[in-house]
Write an enzyme that holds these catalytic residues in place. Structure first.
Site, PDB file in Angstrom:
ATOM      1  N   ARG A  47      43.546  -2.208  67.249  1.00 16.27           N
ATOM      2  CA  ARG A  47      42.806  -0.943  67.063  1.00 16.27           C
ATOM      3  C   ARG A  47      41.822  -0.746  68.219  1.00 16.27           C
ATOM      4  O   ARG A  47      41.779   0.318  68.843  1.00 16.27           O
ATOM      5  CB  ARG A  47      42.031  -0.962  65.725  1.00 16.27           C
ATOM      6  CG  ARG A  47      42.861  -0.640  64.511  1.00 16.27           C
ATOM      7  CD  ARG A  47      42.033  -0.734  63.229  1.00 16.27           C
ATOM      8  NE  ARG A  47      41.703  -2.118  62.938  1.00 16.27           N
ATOM      9  CZ  ARG A  47      42.486  -2.958  62.256  1.00 16.27           C
ATOM     10  NH1 ARG A  47      43.631  -2.519  61.776  1.00 16.27           N
ATOM     11  NH2 ARG A  47      42.128  -4.208  62.043  1.00 16.27           N
TER      12      ARG A  47
ATOM     13  N   GLY B  56      33.799  -8.559  72.816  1.00 15.31           N
ATOM     14  CA  GLY B  56      33.303  -7.838  71.632  1.00 15.31           C
ATOM     15  C   GLY B  56      33.750  -8.470  70.335  1.00 15.31           C
ATOM     16  O   GLY B  56      33.389  -8.000  69.253  1.00 15.31           O
TER      17      GLY B  56
ATOM     18  N   HIS C 233      32.667  -1.304  56.226  1.00 14.42           N
ATOM     19  CA  HIS C 233      33.739  -1.240  57.221  1.00 14.42           C
ATOM     20  C   HIS C 233      35.093  -0.996  56.540  1.00 14.42           C
ATOM     21  O   HIS C 233      35.238  -1.161  55.337  1.00 14.42           O
ATOM     22  CB  HIS C 233      33.835  -2.538  58.032  1.00 14.42           C
ATOM     23  CG  HIS C 233      32.790  -2.640  59.103  1.00 14.42           C
ATOM     24  ND1 HIS C 233      31.551  -3.174  58.881  1.00 14.42           N
ATOM     25  CD2 HIS C 233      32.815  -2.280  60.430  1.00 14.42           C
ATOM     26  CE1 HIS C 233      30.846  -3.141  59.994  1.00 14.42           C
ATOM     27  NE2 HIS C 233      31.589  -2.604  60.960  1.00 14.42           N
TER      28      HIS C 233
ATOM     29  N   LYS D 298      39.147  -5.133  58.088  1.00 12.76           N
ATOM     30  CA  LYS D 298      38.210  -6.053  58.750  1.00 12.76           C
ATOM     31  C   LYS D 298      38.238  -7.430  58.087  1.00 12.76           C
ATOM     32  O   LYS D 298      38.195  -7.549  56.863  1.00 12.76           O
ATOM     33  CB  LYS D 298      36.786  -5.486  58.741  1.00 12.76           C
ATOM     34  CG  LYS D 298      35.814  -6.330  59.543  1.00 12.76           C
ATOM     35  CD  LYS D 298      34.542  -5.569  59.894  1.00 12.76           C
ATOM     36  CE  LYS D 298      33.537  -6.411  60.655  1.00 12.76           C
ATOM     37  NZ  LYS D 298      34.033  -6.918  61.953  1.00 12.76           N
TER      38      LYS D 298
HETATM   39  N1  LIG Z   1      31.571  -5.537  69.519  1.00  9.54           N
HETATM   40  C1  LIG Z   1      31.949  -4.329  69.095  1.00  9.54           C
HETATM   41  O1  LIG Z   1      31.363  -3.274  69.448  1.00  9.54           O
HETATM   42  C2  LIG Z   1      33.135  -4.238  68.195  1.00  9.54           C
HETATM   43  C3  LIG Z   1      33.797  -5.372  67.849  1.00  9.54           C
HETATM   44  N2  LIG Z   1      34.949  -5.298  67.113  1.00  9.54           N
HETATM   45  C4  LIG Z   1      35.637  -6.569  66.885  1.00  9.54           C
HETATM   46  O2  LIG Z   1      36.832  -6.566  67.668  1.00  9.54           O
HETATM   47  C5  LIG Z   1      37.783  -7.419  67.056  1.00  9.54           C
HETATM   48  C6  LIG Z   1      39.127  -6.708  66.927  1.00  9.54           C
HETATM   49  O3  LIG Z   1      39.028  -5.657  66.007  1.00  9.54           O
HETATM   50  P1  LIG Z   1      40.271  -4.681  65.751  1.00  9.54           P
HETATM   51  O4  LIG Z   1      40.733  -4.088  67.044  1.00  9.54           O
HETATM   52  O5  LIG Z   1      39.876  -3.777  64.652  1.00  9.54           O
HETATM   53  O6  LIG Z   1      41.374  -5.721  65.229  1.00  9.54           O
HETATM   54  P2  LIG Z   1      42.987  -5.608  65.270  1.00  9.54           P
HETATM   55  O7  LIG Z   1      43.452  -6.512  64.189  1.00  9.54           O
HETATM   56  O8  LIG Z   1      43.416  -4.193  65.277  1.00  9.54           O
HETATM   57  O9  LIG Z   1      43.364  -6.236  66.693  1.00  9.54           O
HETATM   58  C7  LIG Z   1      43.269  -7.595  66.947  1.00  9.54           C
HETATM   59  C8  LIG Z   1      43.954  -7.865  68.266  1.00  9.54           C
HETATM   60  O10 LIG Z   1      43.755  -9.251  68.554  1.00  9.54           O
HETATM   61  C9  LIG Z   1      45.011  -9.824  68.876  1.00  9.54           C
HETATM   62  N3  LIG Z   1      45.027 -11.245  68.510  1.00  9.54           N
HETATM   63  C10 LIG Z   1      44.812 -11.787  67.300  1.00  9.54           C
HETATM   64  N4  LIG Z   1      44.931 -13.123  67.347  1.00  9.54           N
HETATM   65  C11 LIG Z   1      45.247 -13.431  68.631  1.00  9.54           C
HETATM   66  C12 LIG Z   1      45.514 -14.637  69.318  1.00  9.54           C
HETATM   67  N5  LIG Z   1      45.478 -15.819  68.709  1.00  9.54           N
HETATM   68  N6  LIG Z   1      45.826 -14.565  70.640  1.00  9.54           N
HETATM   69  C13 LIG Z   1      45.857 -13.381  71.278  1.00  9.54           C
HETATM   70  N7  LIG Z   1      45.616 -12.196  70.682  1.00  9.54           N
HETATM   71  C14 LIG Z   1      45.316 -12.218  69.372  1.00  9.54           C
HETATM   72  C15 LIG Z   1      46.009  -9.026  68.060  1.00  9.54           C
HETATM   73  O11 LIG Z   1      47.294  -9.221  68.589  1.00  9.54           O
HETATM   74  P3  LIG Z   1      48.606  -9.295  67.618  1.00  9.54           P
HETATM   75  O12 LIG Z   1      48.907  -7.873  67.277  1.00  9.54           O
HETATM   76  O13 LIG Z   1      49.620  -9.965  68.465  1.00  9.54           O
HETATM   77  O14 LIG Z   1      48.212 -10.101  66.399  1.00  9.54           O
HETATM   78  C16 LIG Z   1      45.457  -7.633  68.240  1.00  9.54           C
HETATM   79  O15 LIG Z   1      45.847  -7.111  69.475  1.00  9.54           O
HETATM   80  C17 LIG Z   1      37.164  -7.864  65.729  1.00  9.54           C
HETATM   81  O16 LIG Z   1      36.554  -9.116  65.910  1.00  9.54           O
HETATM   82  C18 LIG Z   1      36.096  -6.810  65.479  1.00  9.54           C
HETATM   83  O17 LIG Z   1      35.060  -7.225  64.656  1.00  9.54           O
HETATM   84  C19 LIG Z   1      35.464  -4.114  66.686  1.00  9.54           C
HETATM   85  C20 LIG Z   1      34.836  -2.946  66.986  1.00  9.54           C
HETATM   86  C21 LIG Z   1      33.608  -2.904  67.767  1.00  9.54           C
HETATM   87  O1  LIG Z   2      35.673  -4.791  62.970  1.00  8.55           O
HETATM   88  C1  LIG Z   2      35.162  -3.680  63.246  1.00  8.55           C
HETATM   89  O2  LIG Z   2      35.774  -2.622  63.098  1.00  8.55           O
HETATM   90  C2  LIG Z   2      33.802  -3.684  63.798  1.00  8.55           C
HETATM   91  N1  LIG Z   2      33.274  -4.821  64.104  1.00  8.55           N
HETATM   92  C3  LIG Z   2      32.005  -5.041  64.702  1.00  8.55           C
HETATM   93  C4  LIG Z   2      31.144  -5.898  63.818  1.00  8.55           C
HETATM   94  O3  LIG Z   2      31.661  -6.861  63.205  1.00  8.55           O
HETATM   95  O4  LIG Z   2      29.949  -5.641  63.746  1.00  8.55           O
HETATM   96  C5  LIG Z   2      31.346  -3.785  65.200  1.00  8.55           C
HETATM   97  C6  LIG Z   2      31.669  -2.525  64.463  1.00  8.55           C
HETATM   98  O5  LIG Z   2      30.807  -2.365  63.386  1.00  8.55           O
HETATM   99  C7  LIG Z   2      33.126  -2.392  64.069  1.00  8.55           C
END
Ligand SMILES: NC(=O)C1=CN([C@@H]2O[C@H](COP(=O)(O)OP(=O)(O)OC[C@H]3O[C@@H](n4cnc5c(N)ncnc54)[C@H](OP(=O)(O)O)[C@@H]3O)[C@@H](O)[C@H]2O)C=CC1
Ligand SMILES: O=C(O)C1=N[C@H](C(=O)O)C[C@H](O)C1
Length: 266
Positions: free
Chosen positions: A12, A97, A154, A158
């Site tokens: 995502r 992130g 969320h 998540k």
């Molecule tokens: N700091 C910030 O501002 C924010 C942080 N986040 C964080 O970002 C992270 C991802 O969120 P989101 O995009 O919703 O999650 P998704 O589940 O949509 O995406 C996760 C991604 O990580 C990959 N992945 C998972 N395990 C592995 C691995 N062992 N090796 C390589 N790639 C891997 C997945 O690949 P595959 O499809 O192959 O499993 C996929 O591409 C979370 O930790 C979330 O909390 C989210 C939003 C904002």
């Molecule tokens: O997993 C998410 O979606 C998000 N993760 C981050 C968190 O764990 O704080 C940031 C954001 O709120 C979205």
């Protein structure tokens, strides 16, 4: 120009990051990396994210484009650590992130930041980084008889709870109060047989539907209550912030930075 490689590009956030890297005029998406078994390998990113003007195709995360200036990782802790090792081995700065990291994961990240520049933030929105400063002011200003609670909402997909942002807000409050966060954080009251103590930061979590991310810090006293709330309504907010961080990080000295540094808040 900063050349960006997005890891976990099919996720995502990965998709939003690819889009934001293409749309930012100071950055270029040069690599959209996915795991070796992913069915998207070789396919055009532009079709996946509906962004017409990129020639990048999904590639294997073990062979990132040679002209990469900064790697961005929003994956899972296990993936992040693998990608961090790659960035260190190839001497590429990294914007991280991923949330849900343990103390050991954080120690690894800090060690890596001794050999490459890293921005790590549990939330890349401007609003939450301002909120982090506002809760510190509230915690320092309000009287000691205040009750402090953090509530976060969320989407149903998540995994980690409480969110990284909720913990970031709680840690900021604890720091402002001169408390050890581990000693005052309360995640479960179901087994308590007494009322709460004054020196607590309580956490509550809701998961459901497609909520992008909402956080409220409550400061409750007898007779009044202050609520500081941030609501994210699009993942592009986080993605744009992370891409801004990547452009900022390019050519910075080795070290560990946060979004507060990127925004010039400290
Ligand atoms: N700091 C910030 O501002 C924010 C942080 N986040 C964080 O970002 C992270 C991802 O969120 P989101 O995009 O919703 O999650 P998704 O589940 O949509 O995406 C996760 C991604 O990580 C990959 N992945 C998972 N395990 C592995 C691995 N062992 N090796 C390589 N790639 C891997 C997945 O690949 P595959 O499809 O192959 O499993 C996929 O591409 C979370 O930790 C979330 O909390 C989210 C939003 C904002
Ligand atoms: O997993 C998410 O979606 C998000 N993760 C981050 C968190 O764990 O704080 C940031 C954001 O709120 C979205």
């Amino acid at each position: 120009m900063t050349n960006i490689a997005v890891f976990g590009a099919n996720g995502r956030m990965g998709r939003a990051l690819c889009k934001a890297s293409i749309n930012n005029e100071s950055t270029e998406l040069v690599c959209a990396a996915v795991r070796a078994n992913n069915e998207l390998l070789g396919q055009a990113v532009k079709h996946f994210i509906n962004q017409g003007d990129s020639t990048v195709t999904f590639s294997d995360e073990t062979s990132v484009s040679a002209d990469t200036d900064v790697i961005i990782d929003f994956t899972l802790p296990v993936g992040m650590k693998k990608h961090l090792a790659y960035a260190v081995a190839h001497n590429i700065p990294m914007v991280i992130g991923t949330t849900g990291l343990t103390a050991e994961d954080m120690a690894e990240l800090k060690t890596a930041a001794k050999s490459i520049p890293i921005v790590f933030s549990r939330n890349y929105s401007v609003g939450i980084n301002l909120l982090e400063n506002l809760v510190k002011t509230a915690a320092k200003t309000l009287a000691d008889d205040i009750d402090i609670e953090i509530f976060e909402l969320h989407h149903k997909h998540k995994i980690d709870a409480p969110s990284g942002t909720a913990l970031m807000i709680g840690e900021a409050i604890a720091e402002a109060k001169g408390w050890q966060h581990d000693e005052v954080a309360v995640f479960d009251r179901s087994k308590d047989e007494q009322t709460k103590s004054q020196k607590e930061i309580g956490y509550s979590v809701m998961r459901g539907g497609d909520i992008v991310g909402e956080h409220t810090a409550y400061f409750a006293a007898d007779g009044e209550r202050l609520e500081l709330t941030h609501k994210a309504s699009s993942r592009m907010t986080f993605a744009k912030g992370a891409v801004r961080a990547a452009a900022w990080l390019h050519n910075k000295p080795v070290g560990l930075y946060t979004m507060q540094d990127v925004l010039g808040f400290r």
